[in-house]
Design an enzyme around this catalytic site. Structure first.
Site, short mmCIF file in Angstrom:
data_model
loop_
_atom_site.label_atom_id
_atom_site.label_comp_id
_atom_site.label_asym_id
_atom_site.label_seq_id
_atom_site.Cartn_x
_atom_site.Cartn_y
_atom_site.Cartn_z
CD GLU A 1 -3.13 -0.83 2.06
OE1 GLU A 1 -4.21 -0.43 1.61
OE2 GLU A 1 -2.94 -1.03 3.27
CG HIS B 1 -8.21 -0.60 4.59
ND1 HIS B 1 -7.77 -0.48 3.29
CD2 HIS B 1 -7.08 -0.80 5.33
CE1 HIS B 1 -6.46 -0.63 3.25
NE2 HIS B 1 -6.03 -0.82 4.48
ZN LIG Z 1 -4.10 -0.89 4.98
#
Ligand SMILES: [Zn+2]
Length: 259
Positions: A82, A176
């Site tokens: 990410e 998330h």
């Molecule tokens: Zn994350």
């Protein structure tokens, strides 16, 4: 101070910042801190794919290009998937110097409930008074992307970064976590930590109001003016917190500092 010495000070702040975020349960094995390179704004630095508590030396760090989120050294160790959250924030906002991405549990309920996260107390005036925006990465999944909520490429990162337009400092991510953007490592850590605390406080306050027969509309939240004043004061007061937090992690054998 030479450029090399300046970079070393940033490395130390970054490593201690990562430790602080773990110590205060903003990060666990996952999530990350990053900073823009102090002498080359086209670059930023993050750790290799490792739990933040275990970041210790320069060998744990990777330098990335802002423009595509890829390492400048093709032989770098494995990076966080990410990292595009960070690269696209730096790409869109030249004044942003640090970012945190967290999965802190107290914040998650506000990403899935349509209950807006708002500034509840004076330490969290930086949160959007109208409610912290919630981004849904599912909206950005392309035909060849894995639909697993992770921000896996620059396109998904760009969509998230747009949520920080207008000076917004925190964006929630559905199912998330959340991401914060700031003008320094110290302030990014401050925002990330007090977002988590504010979420816990709001959940508790809403529970009290519900038990008394009220609703969220009955909470006495910060006014827009109060939030603005507290936001302006944050860079000053954050230094005191930073000194304490560094001292806390320095005294804990889990956290190593080798730079
Ligand atoms: Zn994350």
């Amino acid at each position: 101070m030479t450029d090399a010495e300046l970079l070393q000070t940033y490395y130390r702040s970054f490593i201690r910042g990562s430790h602080i975020l773990h110590f205060h349960q903003v990060l666990d094995a996952y999530g990350h801190l990053s900073f823009r390179h102090p002498t080359d704004p086209s670059l930023f630095v993050m750790a290799r794919s490792v739990a933040p508590a275990l970041i210790a030396t320069e060998k744990d760090l990777i330098t990335f290009r802002v423009r595509d989120g890829e390492p400048i050294d093709p032989d770098s160790p494995k990076a966080y998937i990410e990292r595009y959250i960070h690269s696209e924030i730096y790409h869109r906002f030249p004044d942003i110097q640090a970012a945190v991405h967290s999965h802190a549990e107290s914040v998650i309920p506000f990403t899935i409930s349509d209950v807006p996260l708002k500034p509840c107390y004076h330490m969290a005036g930086f949160l959007a008074s109208s409610g912290v925006p919630v981004h849904d990465s599912a909206d950005d999944v392309g035909p060849s992307d894995i639909p697993d909520l992770l921000v896996r490429n620059t396109t998904m990162g760009e969509a998230l970064a747009k949520r920080f337009d207008g000076g917004n400092k925190v964006t929630l991510m559905r199912g998330h976590g959340y991401t914060v953007a700031a003008i320094s490592i110290e302030l990014a850590v401050f925002y990330a930590l007090y977002t988590q605390k504010n979420a816990a406080i709001q959940t508790a306050a809403m529970g009290l109001r519900a038990a008394a027969g009220g609703s969220m509309q009955d909470l006495h939240l910060l006014s827009v003016d109060e939030a603005r004043e507290r936001t302006a004061f944050a860079p000053t007061t954050a230094k005191r917190a930073w000194e304490l937090w560094v001292t806390e992690v320095s005294g804990c054998p889990l956290y190593k500092l080798g730079v």
